[in-house]
Design a protein around this motif. Structure first.
Motif, PDB file in Angstrom:
ATOM      1  N   PHE A  53      47.680  75.032  42.447  1.00 24.73           N
ATOM      2  CA  PHE A  53      47.200  74.607  43.747  1.00 24.73           C
ATOM      3  C   PHE A  53      48.060  75.259  44.829  1.00 24.73           C
ATOM      4  N   ASP A  54      47.420  75.707  45.894  1.00 30.28           N
ATOM      5  CA  ASP A  54      48.090  76.469  46.946  1.00 30.28           C
ATOM      6  C   ASP A  54      48.750  75.521  47.946  1.00 30.28           C
ATOM      7  N   CYS A  55      50.079  75.559  48.021  1.00 28.77           N
ATOM      8  CA  CYS A  55      50.805  74.689  48.961  1.00 28.77           C
ATOM      9  C   CYS A  55      50.420  74.965  50.408  1.00 28.77           C
ATOM     10  N   ALA A  56      50.019  76.201  50.722  1.00 30.52           N
ATOM     11  CA  ALA A  56      49.682  76.555  52.100  1.00 30.52           C
ATOM     12  C   ALA A  56      48.377  75.918  52.558  1.00 30.52           C
ATOM     13  N   GLU A  57      47.584  75.374  51.619  1.00 30.34           N
ATOM     14  CA  GLU A  57      46.359  74.676  52.007  1.00 30.34           C
ATOM     15  C   GLU A  57      46.648  73.312  52.620  1.00 30.34           C
ATOM     16  N   VAL A  58      47.805  72.766  52.332  1.00 31.77           N
ATOM     17  CA  VAL A  58      48.102  71.394  52.750  1.00 31.77           C
ATOM     18  C   VAL A  58      48.757  71.414  54.126  1.00 31.77           C
ATOM     19  N   ASN A  59      47.946  71.631  55.155  1.00 27.39           N
ATOM     20  CA  ASN A  59      48.454  71.528  56.522  1.00 27.39           C
ATOM     21  C   ASN A  59      48.476  70.076  56.980  1.00 27.39           C
ATOM     22  N   SER A  60      47.637  69.270  56.356  1.00 27.08           N
ATOM     23  CA  SER A  60      47.654  67.813  56.484  1.00 27.08           C
ATOM     24  C   SER A  60      46.739  67.283  55.391  1.00 27.08           C
ATOM     25  N   LEU A  61      46.839  66.007  55.101  1.00 29.24           N
ATOM     26  CA  LEU A  61      45.902  65.385  54.194  1.00 29.24           C
ATOM     27  C   LEU A  61      44.631  65.045  54.962  1.00 29.24           C
ATOM     28  N   SER A  62      43.517  64.975  54.274  1.00 33.92           N
ATOM     29  CA  SER A  62      42.264  64.611  54.929  1.00 33.92           C
ATOM     30  C   SER A  62      42.289  63.135  55.311  1.00 33.92           C
ATOM     31  N   THR A  63      41.393  62.761  56.215  1.00 32.54           N
ATOM     32  CA  THR A  63      41.289  61.356  56.610  1.00 32.54           C
ATOM     33  C   THR A  63      40.970  60.477  55.401  1.00 32.54           C
ATOM     34  N   GLY A  64      40.086  60.968  54.524  1.00 30.01           N
ATOM     35  CA  GLY A  64      39.741  60.193  53.332  1.00 30.01           C
ATOM     36  C   GLY A  64      40.922  59.938  52.427  1.00 30.01           C
ATOM     37  N   MET A  65      41.792  60.958  52.245  1.00 25.71           N
ATOM     38  CA  MET A  65      42.955  60.765  51.386  1.00 25.71           C
ATOM     39  C   MET A  65      43.945  59.793  52.016  1.00 25.71           C
ATOM     40  N   HIS A  66      44.122  59.865  53.328  1.00 26.97           N
ATOM     41  CA  HIS A  66      44.968  58.864  53.993  1.00 26.97           C
ATOM     42  C   HIS A  66      44.428  57.464  53.713  1.00 26.97           C
ATOM     43  N   ALA A  67      43.102  57.310  53.815  1.00 25.21           N
ATOM     44  CA  ALA A  67      42.504  55.994  53.621  1.00 25.21           C
ATOM     45  C   ALA A  67      42.690  55.497  52.194  1.00 25.21           C
ATOM     46  N   VAL A  68      42.616  56.382  51.217  1.00 29.05           N
ATOM     47  CA  VAL A  68      42.820  55.978  49.817  1.00 29.05           C
ATOM     48  C   VAL A  68      44.210  55.374  49.639  1.00 29.05           C
ATOM     49  N   PHE A  69      45.223  56.023  50.201  1.00 33.29           N
ATOM     50  CA  PHE A  69      46.587  55.504  50.076  1.00 33.29           C
ATOM     51  C   PHE A  69      46.764  54.214  50.879  1.00 33.29           C
ATOM     52  N   MET A  70      46.157  54.127  52.060  1.00 31.55           N
ATOM     53  CA  MET A  70      46.230  52.901  52.853  1.00 31.55           C
ATOM     54  C   MET A  70      45.603  51.735  52.087  1.00 31.55           C
ATOM     55  N   ALA A  71      44.443  51.998  51.508  1.00 32.91           N
ATOM     56  CA  ALA A  71      43.743  50.936  50.780  1.00 32.91           C
ATOM     57  C   ALA A  71      44.507  50.510  49.537  1.00 32.91           C
ATOM     58  N   HIS A  72      45.196  51.447  48.899  1.00 30.24           N
ATOM     59  CA  HIS A  72      46.001  51.079  47.733  1.00 30.24           C
ATOM     60  C   HIS A  72      47.046  50.032  48.111  1.00 30.24           C
ATOM     61  N   LEU A  73      47.611  50.146  49.309  1.00 25.31           N
ATOM     62  CA  LEU A  73      48.589  49.164  49.770  1.00 25.31           C
ATOM     63  C   LEU A  73      47.930  47.857  50.183  1.00 25.31           C
ATOM     64  N   SER A  74      46.749  47.948  50.804  1.00 23.55           N
ATOM     65  CA  SER A  74      46.160  46.800  51.489  1.00 23.55           C
ATOM     66  C   SER A  74      45.188  46.009  50.631  1.00 23.55           C
ATOM     67  N   CYS A  75      44.756  46.566  49.511  1.00 29.89           N
ATOM     68  CA  CYS A  75      43.680  45.952  48.722  1.00 29.89           C
ATOM     69  C   CYS A  75      44.078  45.877  47.250  1.00 29.89           C
ATOM     70  N   GLU A  76      43.647  44.819  46.588  1.00 29.96           N
ATOM     71  CA  GLU A  76      43.901  44.704  45.159  1.00 29.96           C
ATOM     72  C   GLU A  76      42.963  45.598  44.349  1.00 29.96           C
ATOM     73  N   ILE A  77      41.713  45.712  44.788  1.00 31.41           N
ATOM     74  CA  ILE A  77      40.706  46.527  44.109  1.00 31.41           C
ATOM     75  C   ILE A  77      40.109  47.485  45.129  1.00 31.41           C
ATOM     76  N   VAL A  78      40.078  48.786  44.802  1.00 31.87           N
ATOM     77  CA  VAL A  78      39.595  49.812  45.727  1.00 31.87           C
ATOM     78  C   VAL A  78      38.425  50.541  45.087  1.00 31.87           C
ATOM     79  N   ASN A  79      37.248  50.454  45.707  1.00 27.19           N
ATOM     80  CA  ASN A  79      36.051  51.122  45.222  1.00 27.19           C
ATOM     81  C   ASN A  79      35.611  52.197  46.218  1.00 27.19           C
ATOM     82  N   LEU A  80      35.333  53.386  45.703  1.00 33.12           N
ATOM     83  CA  LEU A  80      34.979  54.521  46.548  1.00 33.12           C
ATOM     84  C   LEU A  80      33.482  54.805  46.465  1.00 33.12           C
ATOM     85  N   TYR A  81      32.842  54.880  47.617  1.00 33.94           N
ATOM     86  CA  TYR A  81      31.415  55.186  47.696  1.00 33.94           C
ATOM     87  C   TYR A  81      31.222  56.413  48.587  1.00 33.94           C
TER      88      TYR A  81
END
Length: 387
Positions: free
Chosen positions: A293-321
């Motif tokens: 995987f190219d490190c230079a592609e990661v200029n930031s994480l996408s909004t969706g990936m931020h939300a996945v990590f936020m939900a992992h902290l805030s929710c017991e069960i996380v379902n993605l649609y």
């Protein structure tokens, strides 16, 4: 295949490691160096003889699903055990003290030290605002039992999941997405909205249609009708979370326009936790023979990936649609199914291919559940026409 967003032209910066991506305006050297350092510490890819059978199976499963295939014939218990044992996945247990900037507790009172987005200030010379109203309290860890994260990929139109989505304790949406005109597929509720700086800027400039060139056809009118109008009448205030520190200057205006919703900025501690896990998992996957995987592609994480990590902290069960769970889906299904229905060119700022591997890995490890699967026999055009 490389897809470059329009306007993403090389800038007069010195090329690093012979990688042309390092010359782009938004290249993030801070994350690039962090990524390379973490991956170097993993020692490179193992040979098959060095790996336990369950690790080989995990690698094969992730490879198969990256091409739309299945690994249903593999032992799910072994796969989950192997995925959960990866060092990067285990770091999910070392949770940060706070998710967002708030008045209390004291350690959550600052955004400064954001390792992901403060780098832009160095290149642009623009100051980052520190003058915004902080909420009294942070979003609590495991505040909700069940959470639905609702993406905008057309694959969500493959099944009517709206009723099931609304049964969750909290429904999360991204950027300028609204459920109107697609409720049967995406539900009606919204409890949390996670926004990039671009979409925060668009929503903050809504009244005067600032940043007009950034709005997709029909998007501004749809957003103004269904979000501005409905928000002021809502009986259920929402949490809106920004992950780019440059959105600080917008928070007070947004709080005024979208009252009574709460506007939040993520904490620097949360971002550091996310980056550590993200790059360690990238290194883990390369260590078992995936990527590179190219490190230079990661200029930031996408909004969706931020939300996945936020939900992992805030929710017991996380379902993605309606979230792309493989890199090929980002390009094959390059459209959004919010009410405006528009084609979308993926930003080159994000590592979409790796993000797909990460989502599938978290699914296998039991940290999230991917609830929509693609059907390649149905074209994106057909999906976009579904009303």
């Amino acid at each position: 295949e490389l897809h470059i967003n329009q306007g993403q032209n090389p800038m007069p910066y010195e090329m690093i490691d012979g990688n042309p991506r390092t010359q782009y305006r938004w290249f993030n050297k801070n994350l690039y160096d962090m990524c390379k350092s973490v991956k170097a510490g993993k020692g490179g890819a193992m040979v098959d003889a060095e790996m336990k059978p369950e690790l080989l199976a995990l690698r094969d499963c992730l490879n198969a699903t990256n091409h739309g295939l299945s690994c249903a014939n593999m032992d799910r218990t072994d796969l989950q055990r192997a995925a959960s044992a990866l060092p990067g996945v285990r770091q999910l247990l070392n949770v940060p003290a706070c998710l967002s900037v708030a008045k209390s507790p004291d350690e959550c009172n600052t955004w400064e030290g954001n390792e992901e987005t403060e780098f832009q200030n160095i290149r642009t010379g623009n100051n980052i605002s520190n003058n915004f109203k902080r909420p009294d309290k942070d979003i609590r860890q495991k505040q909700w039992k069940t959470c639905a994260l609702v993406g905008r990929s057309p694959i969500i139109k493959l099944s009517k999941s709206g009723h099931g989505i609304d049964q969750h304790d909290a429904v999360w949406r991204f950027n300028l997405d609204t459920p109107q005109s697609s409720q049967g597929w995406v539900g009606t509720n919204t409890n949390v909205r996670v926004l990039s700086h671009l979409d925060a800027s668009k929503s903050a400039g809504l009244e005067h249609k600032r940043n007009a060139s950034e709005w997709h056809k029909g998007e501004h009118e749809h957003w103004k009708k269904h979000t501005l109008g409905s928000t002021r009448k809502t009986h259920q205030p929402e949490d809106w979370v920004m992950w780019d520190v440059h959105s600080n200057k917008l928070l007070d205006d947004m709080a005024r326009i979208y009252k009574p919703n709460t506007m939040r900025m993520v904490s620097s501690e949360f971002i550091s936790w996310v980056l550590k896990i993200y790059f360690n998992i990238m290194g883990d996957l390369e260590h078992i023979g995936l990527g590179p995987f190219d490190c230079a592609e990661v200029n930031s994480l996408s909004t969706g990936m931020h939300a996945v990590f936020m939900a992992h902290l805030s929710c017991e069960i996380v379902n993605l649609y309606g979230m792309s769970y493989a890199g090929y889906l980002v390009y094959r299904r390059s459209a959004h199914t919010d009410g405006a229905h528009y084609e979308w060119v993926p930003h080159e700022h994000h590592a979409w291919e790796f993000d797909g591997f990460l989502i599938r890995l978290l699914h296998i490890a039991g940290k999230v559940s991917v609830c929509n699967r693609d059907d390649p026999t149905v074209s994106t055009i057909e999906l976009m026409k579904i009303k």
